[in-house]
Design a protein around this motif. Structure first.
Motif: not given
Length: 839
Positions: A496-500
């Motif tokens: 997942x992207x880091x923001x998620x």
């Protein structure tokens, strides 16, 4: 030279102390045997028939030496077998004389110091010949060998001569000194002067070792101690690095192996322990003295072998103390950990450590006694891995981490049914090296590969948790559950992207809560709090932005919308974990003792998120827009809190949450609407309609919620005050319109009095009609305040006919109230008759 002499003296002194402790026990045994050895007449006089339970009298022991001759033993045995009564008689030996200063200095120390002096004399004689150049290497070695053989021969002579046979210590000292001299001679011949080839030196060392074992078997512990001292001190006297470290370590290894063999044969645990300590002492000395390179590699190999052999030798000698059995393995791990930086954390350093760890696991498989050493090996390995991965060059470390994982995890999982320690090894071996590698060197692998490996490890930990599940809350179950959740969250985060990152943490919360419901172990119900707290840590930056917003808003900032963090980041980081935890809280068992604290944190975060979302509707980012919609927005947010809390409290659901919401709504109303952002002070539109405006509806609804709550004095006081605020808001808006700022006029002042008087009369009527005592008192109190206001404030502002009419109206009203209230008080109380009980 002086330092070397001091070192030797200290070593000899320490060895003497150990020998003296052993000698005290040996002398007690010898005196017990000596009490049996005397002439037949002595036996007949020593043991006299006595009544039952009476202690036989013992004749004083004659002044004989400590040693009993074999012939005397035979005579005593024959005499006892000829006389059954004597054979059956209890034997009581005289207690050995106490070990005092006189006996120590006068009878024991001199002979042992003399033996040590003989050994040192031979060593220093050779040293002197080397320094002065008097003799060649071959002659020096031959003289040293002859010196050692002569000492051994003298020991045998002392054992047979009548003058010295009765004191075995003379033979013991001479034999020990001779063995020590022979060890030093072989070291000089092979390592220092290269007079004999390595194979010949090895054979000679074996022969000397066999001779030492035979003499120790013949003479007892003192000879073994003298041989031990001489064998370990010899390299220091001749120069430990004169021939290189390799031959020195071979010499030390063979010598310690011989000591271990002797200790096992005689059951001398103390000898194996002292040999192990001396071996590790040499290792530490070499670590400090050597610059590094191949020499330290050889020291590492020696450390590994010493730890393994000592761990196998100590139990074989009959040593029962579990910590002494574990000490060599733990010491070996510590030594290898200290050696690893000098070996640059290379493949050789790792091979030493992993081989020693494998030996610890093998010994643990054979005997569970060694399991603490295996656990210590795992702990030290994780430290070593972390240090190695922080180095610029770490080529061997990833491979070593894989080998370590297989080394600990496979036997741990296979033998987890044996007990908690094996399960802990399985868990540590599966998760430990992987987590350390991910934390210290995340760039080693691509994110997807990290994710796959961590998900596989999470599955292994979950399987272990399933195998050890119980409702008793085993620590391994808790640790396996946590490791599975952590690895699963990390593995999912790799895809997942880091923001998620909040998504895998939310899934961890739900997974832990569900697993706790399945396993029913009380300790598991607390675990969902941990991933939620981790989510709060991950969302530290958005939370810090919200904290700044709250501080600015409480200080009276009229445009808090400008301080809001980015809404997408805020919700990605906090919304899913908070929602997951609130769903888990539907089960009353979740979070255990942490339920109130962590649950309050989740509720607070959820309220902040709802606040941030609600602020988006009007988006008040400029002062004109604040004047137009500021009060309306605040009123809507406050009413949402009050209404939600009122509904939950009325339905008796989530009482704690209901009280939090009600308290928050009231706090907002008091702090913002009545104090820092009061529309009477700060220009804000409330609406143009006389009664249906934001100011009146806001306070009236707040009073309504509190009036309809369960009958508690605190709620009623708050409802009464809000009712008064509503009455004042009606008059203020009627006289000023939508913007409530401005001075108070005469008509407005009178309106306040009339409105408050109406409220007081209504409370009095309602209190009298419904029999509500608190409401009657509130009406009377408000009426009193209105009376004082009229006389002190309103009358001062009126003149002429208006003053007369105001006082006339007030008088009539007060008289009417007094008449009505007196009639209410004069009513007789309702009598309640209770029927008599029937027979």
């Amino acid at each position: 030279m002086n330092a070397l002499t001091l070192l030797l003296a200290l070593g000899v002194g320490a060895a003497f102390f150990v020998v003296l402790r052993r000698l005290r026990f040996v002398e007690q045994e010898l005196r017990r045997v000596e009490s049996l050895v005397s002439s037949p007449e002595s036996h007949e006089s020593r043991f006299v028939a006595t009544p039952q339970n009476a202690r036989p009298e013992a004749v004083g022991t004659p002044a004989t030496p400590d040693v009993v001759r074999p012939a005397a033993r035979v005579i005593a045995a024959a005499h006892r077998s000829a006389d059954p009564a004597i054979a059956r008689a209890p034997i009581r030996a005289e207690p050995a004389p106490a070990l005092n200063l006189e006996s120590l200095i006068g009878g024991r120390l001199p002979i042992w110091i003399g033996g040590a002096a003989l050994v040192l004399a031979g060593f220093f004689l050779v040293r002197y010949s080397i320094e002065s150049g008097l003799l060649g290497p071959a002659v020096r070695t031959l003289l040293a060998a002859l010196f050692g053989v002569a000492l051994i021969a003298l020991s045998e002579a002392a054992r047979r001569l009548p003058a010295t046979a009765e004191d075995p210590r003379v033979a013991q000292v001479l034999a020990g000194a001779g063995i020590a001299s022979l060890y030093g001679t072989l070291y000089m011949a092979a390592a220092l002067y290269h007079l004999i080839p390595p194979l010949t030196a090895f054979v000679a060392v074996v022969l000397v070792t066999a001779a030492a074992m035979g003499l120790a078997l013949r003479h007892g512990p003192p000879t073994a101690v003298m041989a031990l001292i001489g064998g370990f001190v010899a390299p220091l006297v001749a120069g430990f690095d004169a021939a290189g470290i390799g031959p020195l370590l071979v010499y030390l290894g063979l010598f310690i192996a011989a000591l271990f063999g002797l200790a096992i044969h005689r059951g001398w645990g103390w000898l194996a322990l002292v040999a192990s300590i001396a071996g590790f002492g040499w290792i530490n000395f070499l670590i400090v003295a050597l610059p590094g390179g191949d020499d330290l590699s050889a020291v590492g190999a020696f450390t590994m072998l010493l730890a393994v052999c000592a761990s196998a030798a100590l139990p074989a000698t009959g040593t029962h103390n579990r910590w002494l059995r574990l000490a060599p393995l733990v010491a070996g791990f510590v030594q290898l950990l200290a050696l690893a930086p000098a070996l640059e954390f290379g493949a050789l350093a790792w091979s030493f450590y992993l081989v020693l760890a494998g030996a610890a696991l093998f010994l643990s498989w054979r005997r569970s006694l060694y399991l603490p050493a295996a656990l210590a090996a795992l702990g030290f390995l994780l430290v070593l891995e972390g240090l190695a991965l922080l180095q610029p060059e770490r080529s061997a470390t990833p491979i070593a981490a894989i080998v370590a994982t297989l080394l600990f995890a496979l036997p741990g999982h296979l033998l987890a049914s044996r007990g908690r320690s094996w399960a802990a090894l399985a868990l540590g071996g599966t998760a430990g090296p992987l987590l350390v590698a991910h934390a210290c060197a995340p760039s080693l692998l691509a994110p997807a590969i990290w994710g796959v490996i961590e998900l596989l490890a999470a599955g292994a930990c979950a399987r272990l948790a399933w195998r050890v599940r119980s409702d008793a809350g085993d620590p391994v179950l808790v640790a396996a559950t946590l490791a599975a959740a952590l690895l699963a969250a990390l593995g999912l985060a790799r895809f997942l992207p880091g923001a998620w990152l909040g998504l895998p943490l939310a899934l961890a919360v739900l997974g832990l809560a569900g697993w706790a419901r399945v396993a029913r172990a009380p300790a598991l119900f607390v675990l969902p709090a941990l991933p939620y707290l981790a989510a709060l840590v991950v969302a530290a930056i958005p939370l810090f932005g919200l904290a700044k917003l709250i501080v600015a808003s409480l200080a009276g900032d009229s445009l808090p919308y400008l301080a809001l963090p980015a809404l997408p980041d805020l919700f990605r980081a906090l919304a899913l974990p908070s929602a997951a935890l609130l769903v888990a809280l539907l089960d009353a068992r979740q979070l255990g003792r942490a339920r109130r604290l962590v649950g309050s944190m989740a509720i607070g975060v959820a309220i902040l998120l709802a606040y941030a979302l609600a602020k988006q509707a009007l988006a008040i980012a400029a002062l004109p827009r604040f004047v137009e919609f500021g009060f309306v927005e605040r009123a809507l947010l406050t009413q949402a809190c009050l209404a939600a809390g009122w509904i939950l409290l009325r339905r008796r659901r989530f009482t704690s949450l209901a009280k939090i919401l009600l308290g928050l709504g009231l706090l907002r109303l008091v702090w913002f609407d009545l104090l820092v952002l009061n529309p009477v002070i700060e220009p804000q539109a409330v609406g143009a309609l006389p009664l249906l405006n934001a100011a009146v509806v806001h306070t009236a609804l707040a009073a309504f919620w509190l009036w309809l709550l369960p009958k508690a004095r605190g709620w009623r006081v708050g409802a009464a005050l809000l009712t008064i605020a509503t009455a004042l808001a009606v008059i203020r808006q009627a006289t000023h319109g939508s913007i409530l700022t401005g001075p108070v006029g005469t008509l407005e002042n009178g309106g306040y009095s009339a409105a408050l008087l109406g409220v007081a009369l209504f409370w009095l009527w309602r209190g009298i009609a419904a029999g509500i005592h608190d409401l009657r008192l509130a009406g009377l109190a408000l009426l009193t305040l209105v009376t004082f206001k009229v006389f002190l404030i309103d009358a001062a502002a009126l003149d002429g006919v208006l003053r007369i009419l105001s006082f006339l109206a007030l008088g009539v009203v007060l008289i009417g109230i007094s008449w009505a209230y007196s009639r209410f008080l004069a009513r007789p109380a309702v009598e309640v008759q209770v029927a008599p009980p029937q027979d």
